[in-house]
Design a protein around this motif. Structure first.
Motif, PDB file in Angstrom:
ATOM      1  N   ALA B  59       0.811  -1.216   0.000  1.00 43.87           N
ATOM      2  CA  ALA B  59       0.000   0.000   0.000  1.00 43.87           C
ATOM      3  C   ALA B  59       0.846   1.270   0.000  1.00 43.87           C
ATOM      4  CB  ALA B  59      -0.932  -0.003   1.220  1.00 43.87           C
ATOM      5  N   ALA B  60       2.146   1.148   0.292  1.00 40.39           N
ATOM      6  CA  ALA B  60       2.995   2.339   0.448  1.00 40.39           C
ATOM      7  C   ALA B  60       2.951   3.280  -0.759  1.00 40.39           C
ATOM      8  CB  ALA B  60       4.433   1.924   0.773  1.00 40.39           C
ATOM      9  N   PRO B  61       3.050   2.766  -2.005  1.00 40.18           N
ATOM     10  CA  PRO B  61       3.054   3.692  -3.147  1.00 40.18           C
ATOM     11  C   PRO B  61       1.766   4.524  -3.257  1.00 40.18           C
ATOM     12  CG  PRO B  61       3.839   1.530  -3.832  1.00 40.18           C
ATOM     13  CD  PRO B  61       3.287   1.368  -2.433  1.00 40.18           C
ATOM     14  N   LEU B  69      -3.572   7.958  -3.474  1.00 39.28           N
ATOM     15  CA  LEU B  69      -4.357   8.351  -2.302  1.00 39.28           C
ATOM     16  C   LEU B  69      -3.640   9.392  -1.445  1.00 39.28           C
ATOM     17  CD1 LEU B  69      -5.651   4.810  -1.211  1.00 39.28           C
ATOM     18  CD2 LEU B  69      -6.840   6.518  -2.604  1.00 39.28           C
ATOM     19  N   GLU B  70      -2.557   9.961  -1.988  1.00 46.04           N
ATOM     20  CA  GLU B  70      -1.758  10.891  -1.196  1.00 46.04           C
ATOM     21  C   GLU B  70      -2.619  12.006  -0.602  1.00 46.04           C
ATOM     22  OE1 GLU B  70       0.740  13.521  -3.327  1.00 46.04           O
ATOM     23  OE2 GLU B  70       1.796  14.222  -1.536  1.00 46.04           O
ATOM     24  N   ALA B 159     -10.745   3.381  -1.218  1.00 42.70           N
ATOM     25  CA  ALA B 159     -10.427   2.189  -0.440  1.00 42.70           C
ATOM     26  C   ALA B 159      -9.096   1.593  -0.881  1.00 42.70           C
ATOM     27  CB  ALA B 159     -11.524   1.148  -0.571  1.00 42.70           C
ATOM     28  N   VAL B 160      -8.419   0.989   0.074  1.00 48.17           N
ATOM     29  CA  VAL B 160      -7.301   0.102  -0.228  1.00 48.17           C
ATOM     30  C   VAL B 160      -7.882  -1.294  -0.145  1.00 48.17           C
ATOM     31  CG1 VAL B 160      -5.056  -0.775   0.502  1.00 48.17           C
ATOM     32  CG2 VAL B 160      -5.606   1.659   0.788  1.00 48.17           C
ATOM     33  N   CYS B 161      -7.792  -2.005  -1.250  1.00 49.77           N
ATOM     34  CA  CYS B 161      -8.551  -3.239  -1.360  1.00 49.77           C
ATOM     35  C   CYS B 161      -7.685  -4.287  -2.040  1.00 49.77           C
ATOM     36  CB  CYS B 161      -9.771  -2.906  -2.221  1.00 49.77           C
ATOM     37  SG  CYS B 161     -11.007  -4.132  -2.211  1.00 49.77           S
ATOM     38  N   MET B 178      -8.666   2.321  -4.724  1.00 50.37           N
ATOM     39  CA  MET B 178      -9.903   2.458  -5.485  1.00 50.37           C
ATOM     40  C   MET B 178     -10.627   3.766  -5.190  1.00 50.37           C
ATOM     41  SD  MET B 178     -11.337  -1.421  -5.245  1.00 50.37           S
ATOM     42  CE  MET B 178     -12.261  -1.342  -6.750  1.00 50.37           C
ATOM     43  N   ASP B 179     -11.174   4.331  -6.244  1.00 47.05           N
ATOM     44  CA  ASP B 179     -12.117   5.433  -6.102  1.00 47.05           C
ATOM     45  C   ASP B 179     -13.498   4.785  -6.060  1.00 47.05           C
ATOM     46  OD1 ASP B 179     -13.943   7.451  -6.480  1.00 47.05           O
ATOM     47  OD2 ASP B 179     -12.698   8.559  -7.904  1.00 47.05           O
TER      48      ASP B 179
END
Lengths: 87, 198, 369
Positions: B59-61, B69-70, B159-161, B178-179
């Protein structure tokens, strides 16, 4: 009780690193009087509990109250002192 | 829609234009080296359990400068983590030490819950949103469609999915940023496509 | 317009007994079911262990617990093997006993889930939720939302966790256990007490076919503390957000809530955190109970078990007292019940919080008795 205080402190540092999985630390980088929590080594509340296990398993020293742990685990010096007094 | 995706498998990392592979002795060393490659200043990573580490790595990037998602509002980022082995690697470590030494390790006990990985990710990036850890044998977007709907119902805008698995020396993650403000069916289809490429 | 979702056909088993009505009856007249049993290394330990005679025979404890609730539930609701039925399972540790027996691979939670799916005869892959001690509440949210959004028409929600050396030793190592039965929200609280339970409900959009109606779904939410892995946020950030989100979705005010059923583990930090989050949510005057003093902290089953019991009591207009509680010293202003009390209204707020900083809150209207 054959372990010399300095020897005991070196041993404690190695055990702390191993037990708490502090991969970015070496024995040399931990000073005897360095605070283990907060600014110093940056340990947290779970680490206190892990150190309680360490003291019991390796030195037969029991700490039954995590609050007491906070004083014992101020530094490597205070840990060594507590072991010397209680084992 | 999927804004960005990453893949990690046993040392090989792929995120948009970024692609690299690290060598190392075992899953943990590879994870540590991959993390260093991403130049993340977060020492806590190295002390986390393997499931948490593979999730944080993947998820870091998304949260890095210029990442998908910054600038997303941390209150409205949900998390869905699918896994088949869950915390089994941590379960095994904790149980073996308990069995052989007779004493339970508090630090090893805590990550014997797979949702600890969501906790680590939420702490890393300050995510206060909704989230679920879902256990399933293989990644399936259709199976988690109701969970995607649940995040939307609770006002999750992003979301991080994805899928992460770690056990017996393996470590892998397929993650999407995700948007969520798109048709639910489209989200599921895109995610299924990402899993199918696997 | 949201689709109405109905909850009923409840089954539950804990150290206190079997069935929601039996739980309420015992909680009105009897005392705690927490008592000493042989723990790890045969040391006596206080826990909420289900009496053997309440459990059917089976391969191991988690299956026996689940079957106790599932068998009668399936007889009653008879799910169909079509895509309109969904199975939602909640467990924190599943079949961890398999790992204790040396078979790590057999402890995989998806294996247990597939076994239950086949047992239920439901075609759709199950949604198997692991969200630490918030699992049961999270599963109810996932199931009810799935029906509201048309992913399914009916669902079975099953939540269970069994006692194990694995978990007993772990909580002991965290200094999270009270040596005696736990005292949620009490000034003398020293930790939680572990228990085991299974709870199951049917959830459906079809009111007419719901046996033993328990309540109507209003809303639910999950939120994270983003603060600490094993300790809750001191300021109740995640729980506050979960409660606020649920209230916003259901468009209710604090004064609409008849009773709050808290997580109330009996640990210093959890109960303090909850009191702050409830006060911050404007719930300082709403009657609050926690049930873990009766049957212990049943981990992934806790949220669903406690919801079922709280709804059963609220159907009769009652909020049950908090066993083990007499005087409080929690930092937030909360109205913890020391006696069973008649309450106005029928809206329940149930919350759960767990390791990893996960919090879940649900709002459910109790059916009339």
């Amino acid at each position: 009780m054959s372990t010399e205080p300095t020897e005991l402190k070196q041993e404690l540092k190695a055990r702390i690193i191993q037990h708490l999985n502090l991969q970015d630390r070496t024995v040399e980088s931990i000073a005897d009087d360095m605070p283990l929590f907060g600014e110093g080594l940056g340990l947290d509340s779970i680490d206190v509990l892990e150190l309680i296990v360490l003291m019991d398993r390796h030195y037969g020293v029991r700490i039954s109250d995590p609050q007491q742990g906070r004083t014992v685990f101020q530094s490597v010096n205070s840990m060594a002192e507590h072991i010397e007094k209680n084992r | 829609m999927i804004l960005a995706s990453t893949r990690y498998r046993d040392g090989a990392f792929h995120s948009g234009g970024l692609r690299f592979a690290v060598e190392g002795d075992g899953a943990d060393m590879k994870l540590a080296r991959a993390w260093d490659k991403l130049e993340q200043d977060y020492p806590r990573f190295h002390r986390a359990d393997r499931l948490s580490r593979v999730l944080m790595l993947g998820a870091a990037p998304f949260f890095a400068p210029g990442g998908a998602l910054e600038k997303a509002d941390r209150e409205h980022i949900g998390m869905l983590l699918c896994t088949s082995t869950g915390s089994m690697e941590s379960d095994h470590r904790y149980h073996e030490l308990l069995r052989t030494s007779g004493t339970a390790s508090p630090a090893l006990f805590v990550p014997t819950l797979p949702s600890i990985a969501l906790g680590e990710l939420s702490i890393r990036h300050g995510l206060h949103g909704s989230g679920l850890c879902l256990m399933m044998t293989a990644p399936s977007a259709t199976a988690i469609a109701p969970a995607i709907g649940m995040l939307r119902q609770q006002g999750m805008r992003w979301a991080v999915c994805g899928w992460t698995d770690t056990f017996a020396g393996r470590a892998e993650a397929i993650l999407a940023a995700m948007d969520m403000e798109h048709a639910a069916d489209d989200l599921v289809n895109e995610l299924q496509h990402l899993f199918d490429e696997h | 317009m949201r689709v109405p979702v109905w909850i009923g056909a409840a089954r539950c088993v804990s150290a206190l007994g079997e069935g929601a009505a039996a739980h309420v009856a015992r909680m009105r007249t009897g005392g705690t079911a927490l008592r000493e049993h042989p723990g790890p290394a045969s040391k006596p330990m206080v826990m909420g262990r289900i009496p053997e005679e309440l459990l059917p025979d089976g391969p191991d404890r988690i299956h026996r617990l689940m079957d106790r609730c599932l068998a009668p539930l399936l007889d009653e609701v008879r799910p169909k093997p079509d895509e309109r039925w969904l199975l939602v399972i909640a467990t924190a540790k599943g079949d961890i006993h398999a790992m204790e027996q040396g078979d790590a691979a057999a402890s995989a939670i998806p294996l247990l889930a597939e076994h239950i799916r086949q047992r239920c005869g439901i075609a759709h892959p199950p949604l198997t939720i692991s969200l630490a001690c918030a699992s049961g509440t999270a599963a109810l949210i996932a199931a009810c939302t799935a029906i509201e959004q048309g992913h399914a028409d009916h669902a079975i929600v099953l939540a269970a966790d069994a006692l194990s050396r694995f978990v007993l030793d772990g909580f002991a190592a965290l200094f999270a256990l009270d040596p005696g039965p736990c005292h949620p929200f009490d000034a003398a609280r020293k930790g939680t007490t572990l228990g085991e339970a299974c709870a199951a409900v049917a959830v459906s959009r079809d009111r007419s076919r719901m046996p033993r109606m328990l309540g109507r779904w209003r809303a639910g939410a999950i939120a994270h503390d983003a603060n600490h892995i094993s300790g809750p946020s001191r300021t109740g950030e995640g729980l506050l957000r979960a409660v606020r989100s649920a209230m916003r979705q259901a468009a209710v005010q604090p004064s609409d809530i008849a009773v709050v059923n808290a997580h109330g583990t009996g640990t210093d930090y959890n109960d303090a955190m909850e009191s702050i989050a409830f006060e911050r949510s404007g719930l300082g005057d709403v009657p609050i109970s926690g049930y873990k003093g009766w049957f212990g902290h049943t981990l992934g089953a806790a949220g669903l078990l406690e919801t079922v019991i709280a709804l059963e009591a609220l159907r009769e207009g009652t909020a049950l007292r908090t066993e083990g509680f007499s005087t409080t010293n929690v930092p937030g202003r909360v109205h913890v019940l020391t006696n069973d009390q008649q309450v106005r209204g029928n809206l329940l707020l149930k919350t759960s919080s767990g390791f990893g900083g996960a919090n879940a809150a649900v709002l459910i209207e109790a059916a009339s008795a």
